[in-house]
Design a protein around this motif. Sequence first.
Motif, mmCIF file in Angstrom:
data_model
loop_
_atom_site.group_PDB
_atom_site.id
_atom_site.type_symbol
_atom_site.label_atom_id
_atom_site.label_comp_id
_atom_site.label_asym_id
_atom_site.label_seq_id
_atom_site.Cartn_x
_atom_site.Cartn_y
_atom_site.Cartn_z
ATOM 1 N N VAL A 215 0.849 -1.188 0.000
ATOM 2 C CA VAL A 215 0.000 0.000 0.000
ATOM 3 C C VAL A 215 0.887 1.241 0.000
ATOM 4 C CG1 VAL A 215 -0.179 0.029 2.528
ATOM 5 C CG2 VAL A 215 -1.973 1.102 1.152
ATOM 6 N N GLN A 216 0.413 2.304 -0.585
ATOM 7 C CA GLN A 216 1.176 3.547 -0.618
ATOM 8 C C GLN A 216 1.064 4.274 0.723
ATOM 9 O OE1 GLN A 216 -0.173 5.874 -3.967
ATOM 10 N NE2 GLN A 216 1.096 4.714 -5.402
ATOM 11 N N PRO A 217 2.055 5.092 1.034
ATOM 12 C CA PRO A 217 1.951 5.898 2.263
ATOM 13 C C PRO A 217 0.660 6.703 2.280
ATOM 14 C CG PRO A 217 4.171 6.019 1.374
ATOM 15 C CD PRO A 217 3.339 5.274 0.354
ATOM 16 N N GLY A 218 0.024 6.742 3.443
ATOM 17 C CA GLY A 218 -1.260 7.415 3.574
ATOM 18 C C GLY A 218 -2.456 6.527 3.302
ATOM 19 N N GLY A 219 -2.194 5.342 2.794
ATOM 20 C CA GLY A 219 -3.271 4.417 2.467
ATOM 21 C C GLY A 219 -3.768 3.632 3.672
ATOM 22 N N PHE B 61 -4.898 3.210 14.007
ATOM 23 C CA PHE B 61 -5.299 1.808 13.945
ATOM 24 C C PHE B 61 -6.510 1.573 14.848
ATOM 25 C CE2 PHE B 61 -0.849 -0.151 12.946
ATOM 26 C CZ PHE B 61 -0.726 0.704 11.868
ATOM 27 N N THR B 62 -7.372 0.655 14.434
ATOM 28 C CA THR B 62 -8.530 0.267 15.232
ATOM 29 C C THR B 62 -8.646 -1.246 15.252
ATOM 30 O OG1 THR B 62 -9.706 2.296 14.607
ATOM 31 C CG2 THR B 62 -11.008 0.496 15.552
ATOM 32 N N ILE B 63 -8.661 -1.806 16.457
ATOM 33 C CA ILE B 63 -8.854 -3.244 16.607
ATOM 34 C C ILE B 63 -10.313 -3.512 16.958
ATOM 35 C CG2 ILE B 63 -8.196 -3.232 19.065
ATOM 36 C CD1 ILE B 63 -6.899 -5.990 18.599
ATOM 37 N N SER B 64 -10.868 -4.566 16.377
ATOM 38 C CA SER B 64 -12.236 -4.946 16.668
ATOM 39 C C SER B 64 -12.359 -6.456 16.552
ATOM 40 C CB SER B 64 -13.209 -4.260 15.702
ATOM 41 O OG SER B 64 -12.942 -4.622 14.365
ATOM 42 N N ARG B 65 -13.477 -6.979 17.034
ATOM 43 C CA ARG B 65 -13.676 -8.422 16.964
ATOM 44 C C ARG B 65 -15.133 -8.728 16.687
ATOM 45 N NH1 ARG B 65 -11.593 -10.755 22.401
ATOM 46 N NH2 ARG B 65 -12.473 -12.717 21.575
ATOM 47 N N ASP B 66 -15.346 -9.878 16.056
ATOM 48 C CA ASP B 66 -16.689 -10.386 15.802
ATOM 49 C C ASP B 66 -16.711 -11.799 16.376
ATOM 50 O OD1 ASP B 66 -19.027 -11.511 14.811
ATOM 51 O OD2 ASP B 66 -18.902 -10.390 12.936
ATOM 52 N N TYR C 196 -10.051 -8.098 13.841
ATOM 53 C CA TYR C 196 -9.659 -7.232 12.734
ATOM 54 C C TYR C 196 -8.691 -6.148 13.221
ATOM 55 C CZ TYR C 196 -13.954 -9.255 10.845
ATOM 56 O OH TYR C 196 -14.926 -10.126 10.435
ATOM 57 N N LEU C 197 -7.922 -5.642 12.273
ATOM 58 C CA LEU C 197 -7.105 -4.466 12.536
ATOM 59 C C LEU C 197 -7.253 -3.537 11.341
ATOM 60 C CD1 LEU C 197 -5.117 -3.158 14.556
ATOM 61 C CD2 LEU C 197 -3.266 -4.025 13.087
ATOM 62 N N GLN C 198 -7.970 -2.442 11.538
ATOM 63 C CA GLN C 198 -8.099 -1.419 10.514
ATOM 64 C C GLN C 198 -6.933 -0.461 10.671
ATOM 65 O OE1 GLN C 198 -10.486 -0.991 7.991
ATOM 66 N NE2 GLN C 198 -9.099 0.655 7.331
ATOM 67 N N MET C 199 -6.169 -0.312 9.604
ATOM 68 C CA MET C 199 -4.982 0.540 9.637
ATOM 69 C C MET C 199 -5.144 1.666 8.629
ATOM 70 S SD MET C 199 -1.991 -2.348 9.936
ATOM 71 C CE MET C 199 -2.226 -2.916 8.270
ATOM 72 N N ASN C 200 -5.133 2.885 9.115
ATOM 73 C CA ASN C 200 -5.265 4.075 8.276
ATOM 74 C C ASN C 200 -4.002 4.919 8.364
ATOM 75 O OD1 ASN C 200 -7.966 3.296 7.736
ATOM 76 N ND2 ASN C 200 -8.697 4.419 9.524
ATOM 77 N N SER C 201 -3.858 5.825 7.427
ATOM 78 C CA SER C 201 -2.716 6.748 7.409
ATOM 79 C C SER C 201 -1.402 5.987 7.564
ATOM 80 C CB SER C 201 -2.860 7.798 8.528
ATOM 81 O OG SER C 201 -4.068 8.508 8.401
#
Length: 116
Positions: free
Chosen positions: A11-15, A67-72, A79-84
């Motif tokens: 992924v590119q920086p900032g992605g 980053f945001t961690i969540s679970r189902d 999950y780990l949502q990674m931004n920026s």
Amino acid sequence: VQLVESGGGLVQPGGSLRLSCAASGFTFSTYSMSWHRQAPGKEREWVATIRSAGGSTNYADSMKGRFTISRDNDKNTVYLQMNSLKPEDTAMYYCRARRGTGYEYWGQGTQVTVSS
């Protein structure tokens, strides 16, 4: 017991990327789940944790706000949502399941590369 990570890539920086870790072979809902990462030539470092009861979360300082961690628990997945994303986020990302003492499992990892 099995933990299978997925979602890594280039992924590119900032992605952004969203990592998943699918668990099987144990009672997922009773385990705290965490993400860790290891860059080449560096020690493995903790990224984030989400607890079993209540789902409270904690993050390493450098990941807070990005980053945001969540679970189902119905899907036995964390999950780990990674931004920026930054080049320094490049690493192998691992998920870990842990409950008390003596109950700890690791996945094989998924590679995240942040580069233009």
